[in-house]
Design a protein around this motif. Structure first.
Motif, PDB file in Angstrom:
ATOM      1  N   GLN B 210       0.557  -1.431   0.232  1.00  0.00           N
ATOM      2  CA  GLN B 210      -0.518  -0.004  -0.289  1.00  0.00           C
ATOM      3  C   GLN B 210       0.749   1.051   0.155  1.00  0.00           C
ATOM      4  O   GLN B 210       0.594   1.804  -0.117  1.00  0.00           O
ATOM      5  CB  GLN B 210      -1.024   0.017   1.192  1.00  0.00           C
ATOM      6  N   ARG B 211       1.769   1.092   0.373  1.00  0.00           N
ATOM      7  CA  ARG B 211       2.565   1.801   0.882  1.00  0.00           C
ATOM      8  C   ARG B 211       4.069   2.800  -0.673  1.00  0.00           C
ATOM      9  O   ARG B 211       5.149   3.638  -0.362  1.00  0.00           O
ATOM     10  CB  ARG B 211       3.821   1.717   1.949  1.00  0.00           C
ATOM     11  N   LYS B 212       3.877   1.578  -1.668  1.00  0.00           N
ATOM     12  CA  LYS B 212       3.688   1.272  -3.058  1.00  0.00           C
ATOM     13  C   LYS B 212       5.678   1.429  -3.145  1.00  0.00           C
ATOM     14  O   LYS B 212       6.447   1.969  -3.737  1.00  0.00           O
ATOM     15  CB  LYS B 212       3.889   2.391  -3.648  1.00  0.00           C
ATOM     16  N   ILE B 213       6.260   0.843  -2.195  1.00  0.00           N
ATOM     17  CA  ILE B 213       7.875   0.833  -2.235  1.00  0.00           C
ATOM     18  C   ILE B 213       8.238  -0.379  -2.466  1.00  0.00           C
ATOM     19  O   ILE B 213       7.975  -1.747  -2.612  1.00  0.00           O
ATOM     20  CB  ILE B 213       8.106   0.406  -0.843  1.00  0.00           C
ATOM     21  N   PRO B 214       9.302  -0.189  -3.633  1.00  0.00           N
ATOM     22  CA  PRO B 214       9.016  -1.661  -4.925  1.00  0.00           C
ATOM     23  C   PRO B 214      10.442  -2.178  -3.543  1.00  0.00           C
ATOM     24  O   PRO B 214      11.093  -1.908  -2.829  1.00  0.00           O
ATOM     25  CB  PRO B 214      10.680  -0.702  -5.887  1.00  0.00           C
ATOM     26  N   THR B 215       9.409  -3.932  -4.112  1.00  0.00           N
ATOM     27  CA  THR B 215      10.058  -5.101  -3.239  1.00  0.00           C
ATOM     28  C   THR B 215      10.257  -5.701  -3.893  1.00  0.00           C
ATOM     29  O   THR B 215       9.681  -6.498  -4.429  1.00  0.00           O
ATOM     30  CB  THR B 215       8.845  -4.932  -1.778  1.00  0.00           C
ATOM     31  N   VAL B 216      11.980  -6.484  -3.368  1.00  0.00           N
ATOM     32  CA  VAL B 216      12.053  -7.949  -4.174  1.00  0.00           C
ATOM     33  C   VAL B 216      12.396  -8.426  -2.861  1.00  0.00           C
ATOM     34  O   VAL B 216      12.453  -8.702  -1.878  1.00  0.00           O
ATOM     35  CB  VAL B 216      13.566  -7.549  -4.834  1.00  0.00           C
ATOM     36  N   VAL B 217      11.800 -10.247  -3.358  1.00  0.00           N
ATOM     37  CA  VAL B 217      12.063 -11.234  -3.035  1.00  0.00           C
ATOM     38  C   VAL B 217      12.614 -11.814  -3.270  1.00  0.00           C
ATOM     39  O   VAL B 217      12.897 -12.046  -4.818  1.00  0.00           O
ATOM     40  CB  VAL B 217      10.481 -11.673  -2.052  1.00  0.00           C
ATOM     41  N   SER B 218      13.143 -13.308  -2.515  1.00  0.00           N
ATOM     42  CA  SER B 218      14.867 -14.008  -2.922  1.00  0.00           C
ATOM     43  C   SER B 218      13.270 -15.420  -3.136  1.00  0.00           C
ATOM     44  O   SER B 218      12.887 -16.002  -2.186  1.00  0.00           O
ATOM     45  CB  SER B 218      15.885 -14.222  -2.494  1.00  0.00           C
ATOM     46  N   LEU B 219      12.731 -16.179  -4.429  1.00  0.00           N
ATOM     47  CA  LEU B 219      12.518 -16.875  -4.227  1.00  0.00           C
ATOM     48  C   LEU B 219      13.293 -18.600  -4.017  1.00  0.00           C
ATOM     49  O   LEU B 219      14.094 -18.649  -4.240  1.00  0.00           O
ATOM     50  CB  LEU B 219      10.517 -17.301  -5.378  1.00  0.00           C
ATOM     51  N   ASN B 220      13.243 -19.311  -3.913  1.00  0.00           N
ATOM     52  CA  ASN B 220      13.081 -20.798  -3.395  1.00  0.00           C
ATOM     53  C   ASN B 220      12.962 -22.328  -3.224  1.00  0.00           C
ATOM     54  O   ASN B 220      12.624 -23.118  -2.861  1.00  0.00           O
ATOM     55  CB  ASN B 220      13.579 -20.588  -1.442  1.00  0.00           C
ATOM     56  N   PRO B 221      11.948 -22.222  -4.441  1.00  0.00           N
ATOM     57  CA  PRO B 221      11.461 -23.455  -5.291  1.00  0.00           C
ATOM     58  C   PRO B 221      11.709 -24.430  -5.406  1.00  0.00           C
ATOM     59  O   PRO B 221      13.421 -24.360  -5.265  1.00  0.00           O
ATOM     60  CB  PRO B 221      10.600 -23.299  -6.458  1.00  0.00           C
ATOM     61  N   ILE B 222      11.604 -26.147  -5.092  1.00  0.00           N
ATOM     62  CA  ILE B 222      12.443 -27.171  -5.235  1.00  0.00           C
ATOM     63  C   ILE B 222      12.574 -27.525  -7.285  1.00  0.00           C
ATOM     64  O   ILE B 222      12.158 -26.376  -8.026  1.00  0.00           O
ATOM     65  CB  ILE B 222      11.269 -27.703  -5.571  1.00  0.00           C
ATOM     66  N   MET B 223      14.423 -26.881  -6.718  1.00  0.00           N
ATOM     67  CA  MET B 223      14.645 -27.483  -8.491  1.00  0.00           C
ATOM     68  C   MET B 223      15.904 -28.708  -8.855  1.00  0.00           C
ATOM     69  O   MET B 223      15.596 -29.332  -7.813  1.00  0.00           O
ATOM     70  CB  MET B 223      16.183 -26.073  -8.212  1.00  0.00           C
ATOM     71  N   VAL B 224      15.803 -28.840  -9.459  1.00  0.00           N
ATOM     72  CA  VAL B 224      16.308 -30.028  -9.665  1.00  0.00           C
ATOM     73  C   VAL B 224      17.868 -29.552 -10.718  1.00  0.00           C
ATOM     74  O   VAL B 224      18.853 -29.116 -10.052  1.00  0.00           O
ATOM     75  CB  VAL B 224      16.242 -31.297 -10.884  1.00  0.00           C
ATOM     76  N   ASP B 225      18.090 -29.071 -12.195  1.00  0.00           N
ATOM     77  CA  ASP B 225      18.962 -28.326 -12.272  1.00  0.00           C
ATOM     78  C   ASP B 225      19.771 -27.044 -12.260  1.00  0.00           C
ATOM     79  O   ASP B 225      20.867 -26.959 -12.440  1.00  0.00           O
ATOM     80  CB  ASP B 225      19.017 -28.788 -14.468  1.00  0.00           C
ATOM     81  N   GLY B 226      18.840 -26.697 -12.393  1.00  0.00           N
ATOM     82  CA  GLY B 226      19.192 -24.782 -11.735  1.00  0.00           C
ATOM     83  C   GLY B 226      19.653 -24.235 -13.250  1.00  0.00           C
ATOM     84  O   GLY B 226      20.177 -23.505 -12.791  1.00  0.00           O
TER      85      GLY B 226
END
Lengths: 499, 290
Positions: B210-226
């Protein structure tokens, strides 16, 4: 020698290869096709007419002297047959198994005009396997050229290119992102079609040529292609990283657990040995009923892997008919024999949620084939009111791949509008000294086409590096007198047995 | 065996932060030079192991090492906790992978780390600090015993807020409460980076939305080869399918479908549970005999 063979004097029936019984083999990862015995190979070799045309050689992407090696088999000179094969191909045990011979050498075989064509692939495999079990290996005499070459990707394109560059005296390093080399031969093609020990043996041969393999190396991220040709001092680089990124259709339900790409299924099962979970740590959960969307070779591999993982019902959904299926005839046939159900002319519409974010079923509709589309294949048209559900726990997409983005993200190499690497007729990229071939240039193709691209790039790389092109024999008239541009008997080619 | 990479990915130091959290410093001089904040690696502890993605917690070109902070939750990470010692080696270590963080020109940033996310947010705080930004660190733990790297954060943060679920250290509450404190003190925050469990990252995204602050997250899904080849790590961002391994792992927090991520993380739950139970039983057996 026996008198001249004619189509009437040769054995009329193609020698069958012993296969494990469909219902027995469909539950194990042991190889389906058992290979010829010596007796079977001798008999089949008699079916080659030694016709003057030799269309089979032109039908082979790497130009193997097919009548030559078959003649040696007929003389019971198996070592000689192997020598003829290794003049041209490094991986007979692989190609004999996975090449689509019916559209290549066997597809143009003169015998095939009248009878079933000579079983060239089976004979090649027979010799390749014999070499493995006897420990034969042909190490050419290599004079160091002082040139340093890098190969990115250890799949069929990279291996073929590496071998040619090593034979030209280059110091060759092959970089592989996975923990073991082989590319699609390792992670993609299942053991029942191409056992891993065969891949190990073929890689071992390249290592004996002095080629260095560096696994666990993601080129682009660990170092860039630019750095390879500058700071790292490589005189030339070949990129053969494969296509990679799996395509999904965009229909509803694709992010449900239980929906995965064929690449993921095969990598988990073949490379990571999820089929031996929990002895190996990588899981694979496919449930009882599996639907695979697509009908290419990868789809056949996925279907047959799922049978072997213990699925009770395995169905193939494809929106065209059997005649249009891209898979090799033999793969289709094997899948049918083993009990895969085929839903031809069927288009998936939606994958249905079981309420726990798993898969309950896939909803499909029947289609008819209408006018031909841009690819020359007839376009499927939906049949009104034909919707139905196939209950299933797992849906596997095997509908192709798009360009892997990593090289594009990390280099200035020119790409085409679909993200594949742009090359000229010599497979040279937009960056000096950097060549590319295989799926990352053409999109998904076959193992032997990738090997052909690797060898074509190697020829251009040798010219670029000012090295004598030792492969003229494949381009020039198949005169049989010259090999590597040198008269027979004075070859720059020492045959050694390395135990 | 086919030829393997000659480098051995030796563990050069190990630190145990708590019963469940441990640090591994691994020798890989090339990767130490190549690594950038936001990138990840894939590790195989042994030839029968699975490939697990771990976000880089640190990298030191001078020492020629990279640092991973691991939480022992499943069979693989517990086995690594038991077996990996200084001098032992990983079977495979691949990276750096993924697109590096986009370190923008923001002059005032909040770096939020929750639980295991504390480690990978550190390189971002450091790089913003080195670029002269005003860095507010907000890190959260369940309790005092789990706290690590407080000193490292203090060295690169202009303000530093520790939160704990039980109030045993710092302020009582979730990192979102810490973010609220930072936002009440500063009206000119230009960027927020949040790394941690999906539910935490979703909470952070809601605070800044709601404050419109640019926000970045680092996602950690299941992977095999990457490397973009299997599609196992696909995530929904702005209603598009993206592959976290090559398109990410960082995405605009306000566009991420966190529910989808959480469901997909549970994909192998029964298998993971079975593997852990089986392993724990096999571990106890020798102890019971001896």
């Amino acid at each position: 020698m026996a008198k001249k063979r004619t189509i009437r004097t040769i054995p009329q029936e193609r020698t069958p290869m012993t296969e494990r019984a469909p219902l027995e083999r469909a539950r194990t990862f042991d190889e389906v096709a058992c290979g010829y015995t010596l007796e079977q190979a001798l008999r089949e070799s008699e079916r080659c007419l030694r016709c003057p045309d030799e269309p089979c050689i032109r039908g082979c992407p790497v130009g193997i002297d097919i009548p030559g090696f078959i003649a040696r088999i007929g003389e019971s000179d198996l070592r000689g047959a192997y020598d003829v094969l290794t003049d041209t191909t490094l991986l007979p045990a692989v190609c004999g198994r996975v090449c689509p011979q019916e559209t290549q050498c066997e597809g143009v075989c003169t015998v095939g005009d009248t009878l079933e064509p000579v079983a060239i692939g089976r004979l090649e495999r027979f010799v390749g396997d014999m070499a493995i079990s006897e420990g034969w290996s042909n190490i050419p005499f290599i004079e160091p050229s002082g040139k340093k070459v890098a190969i990115v990707g250890s799949g069929p394109a990279g291996m073929a290119c590496a071998a040619d560059m090593a034979k030209a005296g280059c110091s060759v390093t092959v970089y592989e992102a996975f923990q073991q080399p082989g590319g699609v031969l390792r992670y993609g093609i299942p053991d029942f079609r191409l056992p891993n020990f065969v891949v190990d043996q073929e890689v071992e041969k390249l290592a004996r040529l002095g080629i260095t393999f560096r696994c666990n190396t993601l080129v682009g991220r660990l170092f860039t292609v630019e750095r390879m040709v500058t700071e790292m001092g490589f005189d030339a680089v070949f990129i053969g990283v494969g296509a990679g990124a799996p395509v999904f259709t965009g229909i509803g339900g694709e992010s449900l657990n239980g929906v995965l790409s064929a690449n993921e299924l095969l990598t988990r099962c073949n490379l990571m040995r999820a089929r031996d979970f929990p002895e190996y740590d990588t899981p694979i959960a496919i449930g009882r009923r599996v639907v695979v969307v697509g009908a290419g070779n990868t789809a056949m591999d996925a279907l047959r892997v799922c049978l072997r993982l213990g699925a009770e019902s395995v169905s193939c959904v494809y929106r065209r008919s059997r005649a249009e299926a891209p898979a090799r005839g033999e793969e289709l046939h094997h899948a049918e024999q083993e009990g895969v159900r085929f839903e031809w002319l069927t288009d998936p519409i939606e994958i249905l949620d079981d309420g726990k974010r798993g898969v309950r079923a896939i909803r499909c509709r029947r289609v008819e084939l209408g006018e031909a589309d841009g690819t020359g294949r007839r376009r499927p048209v939906a049949v009104e009111g034909s919707e139905f559900e196939i209950p299933c726990d797992t849906v596997v997409f095997a509908i192709g791949t798009s360009a892997n983005p990593v090289i594009g993200q990390t280099s200035k190499l020119a790409l085409d509008d679909r993200g594949y690497i742009k090359v000229d007729e010599d497979l040279a990229t937009s960056m000096a000294g950097v060549f590319a071939g295989g799926d990352i240039v053409t999109g998904a193709a076959t193992v032997i086409e990738a090997m052909g691209a690797g060898r074509k790039a190697a020829r251009a790389m040798k010219r670029y590096l000012g090295l004598r092109d030792t492969d003229g024999v494949y381009d020039d008239a198949q005169d049989g007198e010259l090999l590597f541009g040198i008269a027979d008997g004075q070859r720059n080619h020492a045959r050694l047995v390395v135990a | 065996m086919p030829p393997q990479d000659a480098s051995s990915y030796e563990i050069v130091s190990r630190e145990d932060f708590s019963d469940v959290t441990y640090l591994l410093e691994v020798r890989h001089p090339e990767m130490a030079v190549a690594a950038r904040p936001g990138q990840f690696v894939i590790v195989m502890a042994h030839p029968r192991g699975e490939r697990i993605p771990l976000t880089l917690a640190d990298f030191d070109p001078g020492r020629g090492t990279i640092t991973l902070v691991v939480q022992a939750v499943g069979k693989t990470t517990r086995e690594m906790q038991r077996d990996l010692r200084v001098g032992s080696s990983l079977y495979a270590l691949i990276g750096p992978m993924g697109e590096p963080s986009h370190i923008g020109p923001a002059k005032k940033v909040v770096c939020v780390g929750g639980g295991l996310g504390v480690a990978p947010v550190y390189p971002q705080a450091r790089v913003y600090h080195e670029r002269g930004a005003y860095v507010i660190g907000v890190i959260g733990f369940r309790n005092k015993d789990l706290v690590f790297w407080e000193d490292k954060f203090r060295a690169v943060c202009d303000e530093f807020i520790v939160c704990s679920d039980d109030g045993s250290v710092g302020m009582k509450g979730l990192v979102t409460a810490g973010i609220e404190v930072a936002l009440s003190r500063h009206s000119d925050i230009e960027q927020l980076i949040a790394i941690g469990p999906p539910v935490m990252m979703r909470g952070c995204a809601e605070v800044t939305r709601q404050r419109k602050i640019p926000t970045v997250v680092s996602l950690n899904p299941i992977m095999v080869d990457g490397t973009g080849m299997c599609g196992g790590c696909r995530v929904k961002v702005a209603d598009r399918i993206r592959f976290a391994c090559v398109d990410g792992p960082e995405f605009d927090a306000h566009q991420v479908d966190f529910d989808d991520l959480m469901f997909r993380l549970a994909r192998f739950k029964p298998e993971e549970k079975a593997a852990l139970e089986r392993w724990q039983q096999s571990c106890r057996m020798p102890a019971a005999v001896s």
